[in-house]
Design a protein around this motif. Structure first.
Motif, PDB file in Angstrom:
ATOM      1  N   UNK A  13      15.928  59.110  35.926  1.00 55.67           N
ATOM      2  CA  UNK A  13      15.661  58.153  34.849  1.00 55.67           C
ATOM      3  C   UNK A  13      16.466  56.878  35.033  1.00 55.67           C
ATOM      4  N   UNK A  14      17.668  56.995  35.545  1.00 56.92           N
ATOM      5  CA  UNK A  14      18.494  55.803  35.762  1.00 56.92           C
ATOM      6  C   UNK A  14      18.012  54.997  36.957  1.00 56.92           C
ATOM      7  N   UNK A  15      17.401  55.650  37.922  1.00 53.48           N
ATOM      8  CA  UNK A  15      16.905  54.956  39.103  1.00 53.48           C
ATOM      9  C   UNK A  15      15.547  54.290  38.844  1.00 53.48           C
ATOM     10  N   UNK A  16      14.807  54.783  37.869  1.00 57.82           N
ATOM     11  CA  UNK A  16      13.472  54.274  37.580  1.00 57.82           C
ATOM     12  C   UNK A  16      13.432  52.757  37.380  1.00 57.82           C
ATOM     13  N   UNK A  17      14.297  52.158  36.565  1.00 55.71           N
ATOM     14  CA  UNK A  17      14.216  50.705  36.349  1.00 55.71           C
ATOM     15  C   UNK A  17      14.426  49.882  37.623  1.00 55.71           C
ATOM     16  N   UNK A  18      15.126  50.423  38.594  1.00 54.78           N
ATOM     17  CA  UNK A  18      15.366  49.657  39.825  1.00 54.78           C
ATOM     18  C   UNK A  18      14.112  49.560  40.684  1.00 54.78           C
ATOM     19  N   UNK A  19      13.122  50.387  40.412  1.00 58.30           N
ATOM     20  CA  UNK A  19      11.881  50.339  41.186  1.00 58.30           C
ATOM     21  C   UNK A  19      10.882  49.334  40.615  1.00 58.30           C
ATOM     22  N   UNK A  20      11.157  48.797  39.437  1.00 63.90           N
ATOM     23  CA  UNK A  20      10.238  47.863  38.790  1.00 63.90           C
ATOM     24  C   UNK A  20      10.466  46.446  39.283  1.00 63.90           C
ATOM     25  N   UNK A  21       9.373  45.655  39.314  1.00 62.90           N
ATOM     26  CA  UNK A  21       9.452  44.269  39.771  1.00 62.90           C
ATOM     27  C   UNK A  21       8.655  43.361  38.838  1.00 62.90           C
ATOM     28  N   UNK A  22       9.004  42.096  38.839  1.00 66.23           N
ATOM     29  CA  UNK A  22       8.237  41.070  38.131  1.00 66.23           C
ATOM     30  C   UNK A  22       8.140  41.290  36.635  1.00 66.23           C
ATOM     31  N   UNK A  23       6.945  41.052  36.062  1.00 71.92           N
ATOM     32  CA  UNK A  23       6.752  41.149  34.616  1.00 71.92           C
ATOM     33  C   UNK A  23       7.023  42.550  34.061  1.00 71.92           C
ATOM     34  N   UNK A  24       6.778  43.556  34.869  1.00 72.47           N
ATOM     35  CA  UNK A  24       7.012  44.925  34.409  1.00 72.47           C
ATOM     36  C   UNK A  24       8.498  45.166  34.205  1.00 72.47           C
ATOM     37  N   UNK A  25       9.306  44.619  35.099  1.00 72.41           N
ATOM     38  CA  UNK A  25      10.770  44.758  34.966  1.00 72.41           C
ATOM     39  C   UNK A  25      11.260  44.045  33.708  1.00 72.41           C
ATOM     40  N   UNK A  26      10.715  42.847  33.450  1.00 73.43           N
ATOM     41  CA  UNK A  26      11.097  42.086  32.252  1.00 73.43           C
ATOM     42  C   UNK A  26      10.703  42.860  31.004  1.00 73.43           C
ATOM     43  N   UNK A  27       9.481  43.409  30.993  1.00 76.75           N
ATOM     44  CA  UNK A  27       9.024  44.202  29.853  1.00 76.75           C
ATOM     45  C   UNK A  27       9.961  45.376  29.612  1.00 76.75           C
ATOM     46  N   UNK A  28      10.325  46.078  30.677  1.00 74.82           N
ATOM     47  CA  UNK A  28      11.169  47.258  30.544  1.00 74.82           C
ATOM     48  C   UNK A  28      12.563  46.883  30.026  1.00 74.82           C
ATOM     49  N   UNK A  29      13.093  45.759  30.490  1.00 75.25           N
ATOM     50  CA  UNK A  29      14.440  45.358  30.064  1.00 75.25           C
ATOM     51  C   UNK A  29      14.477  44.952  28.589  1.00 75.25           C
ATOM     52  N   UNK A  30      13.342  44.587  28.019  1.00 77.88           N
ATOM     53  CA  UNK A  30      13.283  44.182  26.613  1.00 77.88           C
ATOM     54  C   UNK A  30      13.102  45.357  25.655  1.00 77.88           C
ATOM     55  N   UNK A  31      12.882  46.551  26.194  1.00 78.49           N
ATOM     56  CA  UNK A  31      12.751  47.724  25.319  1.00 78.49           C
ATOM     57  C   UNK A  31      14.071  48.001  24.614  1.00 78.49           C
ATOM     58  N   UNK A  32      13.974  48.368  23.360  1.00 76.53           N
ATOM     59  CA  UNK A  32      15.169  48.733  22.599  1.00 76.53           C
ATOM     60  C   UNK A  32      15.721  50.048  23.143  1.00 76.53           C
ATOM     61  N   UNK A  33      17.021  50.114  23.431  1.00 81.13           N
ATOM     62  CA  UNK A  33      17.609  51.355  23.955  1.00 81.13           C
ATOM     63  C   UNK A  33      17.342  52.537  23.018  1.00 81.13           C
ATOM     64  N   UNK A  34      17.027  53.673  23.603  1.00 81.08           N
ATOM     65  CA  UNK A  34      16.746  54.929  22.899  1.00 81.08           C
ATOM     66  C   UNK A  34      15.521  54.853  21.973  1.00 81.08           C
ATOM     67  N   UNK A  35      14.629  53.896  22.194  1.00 79.89           N
ATOM     68  CA  UNK A  35      13.443  53.771  21.342  1.00 79.89           C
ATOM     69  C   UNK A  35      12.295  54.661  21.823  1.00 79.89           C
ATOM     70  N   UNK A  36      12.379  55.142  23.046  1.00 75.39           N
ATOM     71  CA  UNK A  36      11.323  55.982  23.602  1.00 75.39           C
ATOM     72  C   UNK A  36      11.918  57.339  23.935  1.00 75.39           C
ATOM     73  N   UNK A  37      11.287  58.399  23.391  1.00 76.22           N
ATOM     74  CA  UNK A  37      11.836  59.735  23.567  1.00 76.22           C
ATOM     75  C   UNK A  37      11.121  60.585  24.602  1.00 76.22           C
ATOM     76  N   UNK A  38       9.835  60.274  24.893  1.00 81.85           N
ATOM     77  CA  UNK A  38       9.087  61.101  25.833  1.00 81.85           C
ATOM     78  C   UNK A  38       8.350  60.229  26.840  1.00 81.85           C
ATOM     79  N   UNK A  39       7.914  60.865  27.915  1.00 76.48           N
ATOM     80  CA  UNK A  39       7.151  60.136  28.921  1.00 76.48           C
ATOM     81  C   UNK A  39       5.808  59.682  28.350  1.00 76.48           C
ATOM     82  N   UNK A  40       5.221  60.466  27.463  1.00 76.69           N
ATOM     83  CA  UNK A  40       3.959  60.108  26.827  1.00 76.69           C
ATOM     84  C   UNK A  40       4.104  58.807  26.034  1.00 76.69           C
ATOM     85  N   UNK A  41       5.212  58.681  25.301  1.00 75.56           N
ATOM     86  CA  UNK A  41       5.478  57.441  24.550  1.00 75.56           C
ATOM     87  C   UNK A  41       5.648  56.269  25.505  1.00 75.56           C
ATOM     88  N   UNK A  42       6.370  56.495  26.612  1.00 81.18           N
ATOM     89  CA  UNK A  42       6.578  55.436  27.604  1.00 81.18           C
ATOM     90  C   UNK A  42       5.236  54.992  28.177  1.00 81.18           C
TER      91      UNK A  42
END
Length: 129
Positions: free
Chosen positions: A2-31
């Motif tokens: 889970x900690x390595x996952x954000x390092x694989x993202x690039x461009x707009x997807x990385x920006x989107x992911x960095x703007x998520x509120x910490x601990x706001x998503x609890x399951x992979x389905x929600x993600x």
């Protein structure tokens, strides 16, 4: 993982992911659901053969450029039927000697049409030279 996952993202997807509120998503389905919303507009839908009916040769357009555009659009369609390609190509041609020759000797495949178009274009080029 889970900690390595954000390092694989690039461009707009990385920006989107960095703007998520910490601990706001609890399951992979929600993600998955959250991920699909902002990026669904970029999804390319498959084209149908019906879109080929809208392709028309313009008055000042050469046969060569019409063929190039038609081929590009036809390649974007999965499993396009050969008879439909011939009909839609012929339907889009402007009135002239080449269209008359196609109606005179009905081609059965798109290969036949393109072969005859090449002969027609070569003859036109020879006359212009």
């Amino acid at each position: 993982m889970c900690r390595a996952f954000p390092t694989t993202l690039k461009g707009p997807i990385r920006i989107w992911f960095s703007r998520l509120t910490p601990n706001s998503i609890g399951t992979f389905k929600e993600l998955s659901a959250q991920f699909a919303l902002p990026f669904i507009g970029g999804h390319r839908y498959k084209k149908s053969t019906a879109c080929l009916m809208n392709i028309k040769q313009l008055e000042d357009e050469t046969l060569r450029s019409y063929i190039a555009y038609f081929d590009k659009e036809a390649l974007s369609i999965d499993e396009a039927d050969n008879k439909i390609l011939v009909v839609t190509f012929t339907n889009g041609l402007r009135k002239g000697k080449f269209l008359f020759s196609l109606y005179k000797n009905d081609p059965k495949t798109m290969s036949d049409v393109l072969y005859r178009a090449t002969k027609y274009m070569n003859a036109e080029d020879a006359l212009l030279a």
